[in-house]
Design a protein around this motif. Structure first.
Motif, short mmCIF file in Angstrom:
data_model
loop_
_atom_site.label_atom_id
_atom_site.label_comp_id
_atom_site.label_asym_id
_atom_site.label_seq_id
_atom_site.Cartn_x
_atom_site.Cartn_y
_atom_site.Cartn_z
N VAL A 5 -5.35 -5.95 -18.82
CA VAL A 5 -4.83 -5.53 -17.53
C VAL A 5 -5.96 -5.43 -16.50
O VAL A 5 -5.83 -5.92 -15.37
CB VAL A 5 -4.11 -4.17 -17.65
CG1 VAL A 5 -3.72 -3.64 -16.28
CG2 VAL A 5 -2.87 -4.30 -18.53
N LEU A 6 -7.08 -4.82 -16.88
CA LEU A 6 -8.18 -4.64 -15.94
C LEU A 6 -8.82 -5.96 -15.54
O LEU A 6 -9.24 -6.14 -14.39
CB LEU A 6 -9.23 -3.71 -16.53
CG LEU A 6 -8.81 -2.25 -16.70
CD1 LEU A 6 -9.97 -1.42 -17.22
CD2 LEU A 6 -8.30 -1.67 -15.38
N ARG A 7 -8.90 -6.90 -16.49
CA ARG A 7 -9.45 -8.21 -16.15
C ARG A 7 -8.62 -8.89 -15.07
O ARG A 7 -9.16 -9.41 -14.08
CB ARG A 7 -9.49 -9.08 -17.41
CG ARG A 7 -10.14 -10.46 -17.17
CD ARG A 7 -10.01 -11.32 -18.41
NE ARG A 7 -8.61 -11.62 -18.69
CZ ARG A 7 -8.12 -11.70 -19.92
NH1 ARG A 7 -8.88 -11.49 -20.98
NH2 ARG A 7 -6.84 -12.00 -20.10
N GLU A 8 -7.29 -8.85 -15.21
CA GLU A 8 -6.41 -9.45 -14.21
C GLU A 8 -6.45 -8.66 -12.89
O GLU A 8 -6.43 -9.24 -11.81
CB GLU A 8 -4.98 -9.50 -14.76
CG GLU A 8 -4.80 -10.34 -16.01
CD GLU A 8 -5.05 -11.81 -15.76
OE1 GLU A 8 -4.85 -12.26 -14.62
OE2 GLU A 8 -5.46 -12.51 -16.71
N PHE A 9 -6.51 -7.34 -13.01
CA PHE A 9 -6.52 -6.49 -11.81
C PHE A 9 -7.77 -6.76 -10.96
O PHE A 9 -7.69 -6.87 -9.74
CB PHE A 9 -6.45 -5.02 -12.21
CG PHE A 9 -6.45 -4.06 -11.04
CD1 PHE A 9 -5.27 -3.75 -10.38
CD2 PHE A 9 -7.63 -3.48 -10.61
CE1 PHE A 9 -5.27 -2.88 -9.30
CE2 PHE A 9 -7.64 -2.61 -9.53
CZ PHE A 9 -6.45 -2.31 -8.87
N LYS A 10 -8.92 -6.88 -11.62
CA LYS A 10 -10.17 -7.09 -10.87
C LYS A 10 -10.20 -8.45 -10.19
O LYS A 10 -10.90 -8.64 -9.19
CB LYS A 10 -11.37 -6.94 -11.81
CG LYS A 10 -11.64 -5.50 -12.23
CD LYS A 10 -12.00 -4.59 -11.07
CE LYS A 10 -13.41 -4.83 -10.58
NZ LYS A 10 -13.78 -3.87 -9.51
#
Length: 323
Positions: free
Chosen positions: A114-119
């Motif tokens: 999730v964080l990879r896509e969010f960033k």
């Protein structure tokens, strides 16, 4: 006479100290010295012309004036955070700070993707993650310390907006050398086993405890760990049995390092959600984070075939062939 303006840093120090009840704990939470916290509170009390805390040894308690200020302080800080997010949204590269709470399993298996896509979408956003069991995480969410939480669905959701991620089911997790792998346990076998758990304060342990009570079993031996990886390593060593969902140990089940055995006479199902306070205005960044969590939850492989069931099936097929 013109009233002094409230200082945002002093107000932040006040709310954290009110929650923690200790200058030491407040300093740790804010990464400041106790002296800096004390100075901020004294300055705020001087500006407001009233005492905000009673000092009792190393602990502090809110005064009547302090409780009244706290009632307004959370709302003020939420408005300030929303204002910052709104200003950031005017930029082509939105800026802001997203505060996330999640369980240990979610932080390991859900959050990284999730964080990879969010960033990718919000490269200038700063992110803080606070791991903790579901009850602790929800308490921090309700206290305004977190913006969003990934956790198990609580029984009372009246004050929350919950977005469903997925549902899973617990199994017994053992080493391949454990007797239960060769012969499935009977209810009388359950009480004598050692169980390796994440935390007695977790929502999962509450479900496990209710399960044992229904079977009339009273396990007396527990090893309590806060790490999914550590739990799996102890199970591999044969130090006990864990009760987990297969998706957190998918690789070990496929390799045969660990074995999944269905529970007896009942099932323990859990509902995972990503949630925020019902009365909270959700920013564009938060909406994006929620949608990414739902997407990852939908893609999660939840139900690999239990190794114990597969082994039993092979044994039965072998017997039929011999006949």
């Amino acid at each position: 006479m013109e009233q002094p303006l409230l200082d945002a840093r002093q107000l932040r120090a006040f709310t954290v100290l009110a929650r923690e009840g200790s200058f030491t704990q407040a300093g740790r939470a804010l990464h400041l010295t106790q002296s800096a916290i004390s100075h901020a509170i004294r300055a705020l009390e001087q500006d407001l012309g009233c005492q905000l805390f009673h000092r009792q040894g190393k602990r502090v308690l809110l005064t009547h004036h302090g409780r009244e200020l706290l009632r307004h302080a959370d709302a003020i800080q939420n408005q300030m955070a929303q204002a910052r997010s709104s200003l950031g949204a005017l930029d082509q590269n939105p800026r802001g700070h997203l505060r996330i709470g999640c369980t240990p399993a979610a932080s390991q298996f859900i959050l990284p993707t999730v964080l990879r896509e969010f960033k990718d979408s919000f490269p200038l956003f700063s992110i803080s993650v606070s791991p903790g069991e579901t009850p602790e995480t929800l308490e921090r969410l309700e206290n305004g310390v977190l913006d969003i939480a990934i956790c198990l669905r609580p029984r009372d959701t009246s004050h929350l907006t919950c977005h469903a991620l997925f549902e899973d089911e617990l199994v017994f997790l053992t080493s391949p050398l454990h007797p239960w792998h060769q012969e499935p346990p009977k209810p009388k076998d359950l009480a004598g086993e050692t169980y390796i758990i994440s935390s007695r304060n977790s929502s999962t342990f509450q479900l496990i405890n209710e399960y044992f009570l229904k079977l009339g079993a009273r396990p007396r031996s527990f090893i309590e760990l806060g790490s999914t990886e550590a739990i799996k390593e102890l199970v591999k060593l044969g130090l006990g049995v864990a009760m987990v969902a297969p998706w957190v140990t998918r690789n070990e089940l496929k390799s045969g390092e660990l074995v999944a055995i269905p529970l007896l006479r009942g099932r323990i199902k859990r509902q995972w959600v990503v949630t925020h306070l019902k009365n909270k205005a959700v920013t564009l960044a938060e909406q994006t984070f929620l949608a990414l969590c739902e997407a990852v939850g939908n893609d999660l492989e939840l139900k690999p075939k239990p190794v114990a069931a597969a082994a039993s099936s092979k044994r039965n097929n072998g017997r039929r062939a011999e006949k």
